[in-house]
Write a protein that holds these residues in place. Structure first.
Motif, PDB file in Angstrom:
ATOM      1  N   TYR A  91      -9.573  -1.040  -1.610  1.00 12.03           N
ATOM      2  CA  TYR A  91      -8.488  -1.769  -0.955  1.00 12.03           C
ATOM      3  C   TYR A  91      -8.400  -3.174  -1.526  1.00 12.03           C
ATOM      4  O   TYR A  91      -9.314  -3.654  -2.194  1.00 12.03           O
ATOM      5  CB  TYR A  91      -8.708  -1.809   0.562  1.00 12.03           C
ATOM      6  N   TYR A 139       0.829  -1.206   0.000  1.00 12.57           N
ATOM      7  CA  TYR A 139       0.000   0.000   0.000  1.00 12.57           C
ATOM      8  C   TYR A 139       0.868   1.263   0.000  1.00 12.57           C
ATOM      9  O   TYR A 139       0.555   2.237  -0.688  1.00 12.57           O
ATOM     10  CB  TYR A 139      -0.931   0.023   1.217  1.00 12.57           C
ATOM     11  N   HIS A 181      -1.134   4.421  -1.852  1.00 11.04           N
ATOM     12  CA  HIS A 181      -2.491   4.339  -1.303  1.00 11.04           C
ATOM     13  C   HIS A 181      -2.695   5.275  -0.108  1.00 11.04           C
ATOM     14  O   HIS A 181      -3.774   5.856   0.040  1.00 11.04           O
ATOM     15  CB  HIS A 181      -2.780   2.895  -0.869  1.00 11.04           C
ATOM     16  N   SER A 184      -6.292  -2.249   4.477  1.00 11.46           N
ATOM     17  CA  SER A 184      -5.329  -1.142   4.447  1.00 11.46           C
ATOM     18  C   SER A 184      -5.277  -0.333   5.737  1.00 11.46           C
ATOM     19  O   SER A 184      -4.275   0.329   6.002  1.00 11.46           O
ATOM     20  CB  SER A 184      -5.664  -0.193   3.287  1.00 11.46           C
TER      21      SER A 184
END
Length: 194
Positions: free
Chosen positions: A93, A59, A64, A125
């Motif tokens: 996610y 991530y 992200h 996440s």
């Protein structure tokens, strides 16, 4: 069946590690979190939580966490983020990961752990910092815990300041403990290998 699913998840995460450089050979990678309140550096523990660390780093490297909100703050308990954009919308996610809460790491002050739903293998996440000693979040013989996967290496004062912000009930999301003044995770960066 569960072993097969776990093997499949590990294979998928391994393939994800190849797709983005998450330093798979670094046992204790570090990530810098540039927040609206200052910088925090976390050191992750791949020896105790390899699946969780690889998930988090994937991530990070994909961007992200950039421009997301810390959306849950409870003094002496947790500071949570990793799931909402600046419009207070949930970000997409990846698939949930296996819960590694039985790895020997405790939810003590200054550690970072995975948030999840009531289902034990539902972490994606969202993560949180423990801003108190929260052993009740550790696993026991009667329940799954919440997987700790690292600790704050620099910026404990920033984390303490975050934990002290005023909060309110967010009517848009119908969530309690939402910071009145936004705490933004501007950028998460995987630091170069030491």
């Amino acid at each position: 069946m569960i072993r097969w699913i776990n093997a499949l998840l590990i294979l998928c995460l391994s393939q994800a590690a190849v797709a983005v450089d998450i330093q798979p050979d670094t046992l204790y990678p570090q990530v810098q979190l540039d927040t609206s309140m200052g910088k925090i550096v976390v050191e992750l523990d791949r020896t105790r939580a390899p699946i969780t660390v690889d998930n988090f780093l994937t991530y990070v490297v994909k961007g992200h966490y950039d421009n997301t909100l810390f959306h849950r703050v409870i003094a002496d308990f947790v500071v949570q983020g990793g799931g909402l954009n600046l419009k207070q919308e949930e970000k997409p996610y990846d698939a949930p990961i296996v819960n590694e809460s039985g790895n020997g790491l405790s939810n003590s002050f200054g550690t970072i752990a995975m948030a999840r739903d009531n289902e034990p293998h539902s972490a994606t996440s969202q993560f949180y910092f423990n801003v108190g000693d929260n052993e009740r979040l550790d696993p026991s013989s009667r329940r799954w815990g919440y997987a700790v996967f690292g600790e704050v290496a620099e910026g404990e004062e920033v984390l303490a300041a975050m934990a002290g912000v005023a909060t309110e009930h967010n009517s848009k999301l119908d969530w309690p403990d939402f910071p009145i003044d936004e705490i933004i995770l501007k950028k998460a960066t995987l630091l170069p290998r030491k």
